[in-house]
Design a protein around this motif. Structure first.
Motif, PDB file in Angstrom:
ATOM      1  N   MET A   1       0.991 -33.771 -20.667  1.00 15.38           N
ATOM      2  CA  MET A   1      -0.394 -33.354 -20.756  1.00 15.38           C
ATOM      3  C   MET A   1      -0.652 -32.124 -19.889  1.00 15.38           C
ATOM      4  SD  MET A   1      -3.115 -33.773 -22.244  1.00 15.38           S
ATOM      5  CE  MET A   1      -3.906 -35.164 -22.886  1.00 15.38           C
ATOM      6  N   GLU A   2       0.138 -31.964 -18.848  1.00 15.48           N
ATOM      7  CA  GLU A   2      -0.057 -30.845 -17.945  1.00 15.48           C
ATOM      8  C   GLU A   2       0.134 -29.504 -18.652  1.00 15.48           C
ATOM      9  OE1 GLU A   2       0.916 -29.453 -13.541  1.00 15.48           O
ATOM     10  OE2 GLU A   2       0.605 -31.501 -14.141  1.00 15.48           O
ATOM     11  N   LYS A   3       0.930 -29.529 -19.682  1.00 15.44           N
ATOM     12  CA  LYS A   3       1.215 -28.304 -20.424  1.00 15.44           C
ATOM     13  C   LYS A   3      -0.069 -27.697 -21.017  1.00 15.44           C
ATOM     14  CE  LYS A   3       3.531 -28.311 -24.561  1.00 15.44           C
ATOM     15  NZ  LYS A   3       4.704 -28.493 -25.403  1.00 15.44           N
ATOM     16  N   TRP A   4      -1.038 -28.547 -21.380  1.00 14.15           N
ATOM     17  CA  TRP A   4      -2.260 -28.066 -22.018  1.00 14.15           C
ATOM     18  C   TRP A   4      -3.416 -27.907 -21.052  1.00 14.15           C
ATOM     19  CZ3 TRP A   4       0.636 -31.940 -24.561  1.00 14.15           C
ATOM     20  CH2 TRP A   4       1.331 -31.476 -25.671  1.00 14.15           C
ATOM     21  N   THR A   5      -3.209 -28.214 -19.801  1.00 14.12           N
ATOM     22  CA  THR A   5      -4.277 -28.086 -18.817  1.00 14.12           C
ATOM     23  C   THR A   5      -4.439 -26.615 -18.455  1.00 14.12           C
ATOM     24  OG1 THR A   5      -3.690 -30.242 -17.937  1.00 14.12           O
ATOM     25  CG2 THR A   5      -5.070 -28.847 -16.559  1.00 14.12           C
ATOM     26  N   PRO A   6      -5.671 -26.096 -18.569  1.00 11.96           N
ATOM     27  CA  PRO A   6      -5.861 -24.684 -18.225  1.00 11.96           C
ATOM     28  C   PRO A   6      -5.611 -24.453 -16.737  1.00 11.96           C
ATOM     29  CG  PRO A   6      -7.962 -25.717 -18.789  1.00 11.96           C
ATOM     30  CD  PRO A   6      -6.893 -26.727 -19.031  1.00 11.96           C
ATOM     31  N   LYS A   7      -4.984 -23.347 -16.439  1.00 11.40           N
ATOM     32  CA  LYS A   7      -4.634 -23.033 -15.065  1.00 11.40           C
ATOM     33  C   LYS A   7      -5.512 -21.920 -14.490  1.00 11.40           C
ATOM     34  CE  LYS A   7       0.163 -24.506 -15.462  1.00 11.40           C
ATOM     35  NZ  LYS A   7      -0.226 -25.773 -15.900  1.00 11.40           N
TER      36      LYS A   7
END
Length: 110
Positions: free
Chosen positions: A1-7
């Motif tokens: 899910m971290e892959k789609w979390t905006p940074k």
């Protein structure tokens, strides 16, 4: 899910001539209605009368949109004026406090 979390933070929304855009769109919908009205019989013969009424519905919704965006624009301007007045009052109070501080010195430097 971290892959789609905006940074990064989302950018500020773009503001433009919202009222003019909605008014222009409403006028366009109404002109489309008037342009199709003479051909109502042709549309009715083919069962496509919704083509005539859709632009009228768009114009009606556009009138609601004009009311909404004018109110929104007025509220944004009102908020900006209040913020400017608050900033001006804060700057004036700060200036008065600095002046009172200088006048109230007792060490002989003021």
């Amino acid at each position: 899910m971290e892959k789609w979390t905006p940074k990064h933070e989302a950018p500020e929304p773009l503001e433009g001539p919202v009222v003019a855009t909605v008014v222009g769109g409403t006028i366009l919908w109404f002109v489309l209605f008037l342009a199709q009205l003479p051909f109502y019989g042709w549309f009715a013969d083919r069962g496509h009368t919704w083509w005539v009424w859709t632009p009228l519905a768009g114009a009606g919704l556009g009138l609601i949109g004009i009311w909404y965006v004018r109110g929104r624009d007025a509220a944004l301007k009102r908020h900006a004026a209040q913020a400017a007045a608050k900033d001006a009052a804060g700057a004036e109070a700060e200036g008065n406090a600095l002046g009172a501080d200088r006048a109230g010195r007792t060490d002989g430097r003021g």
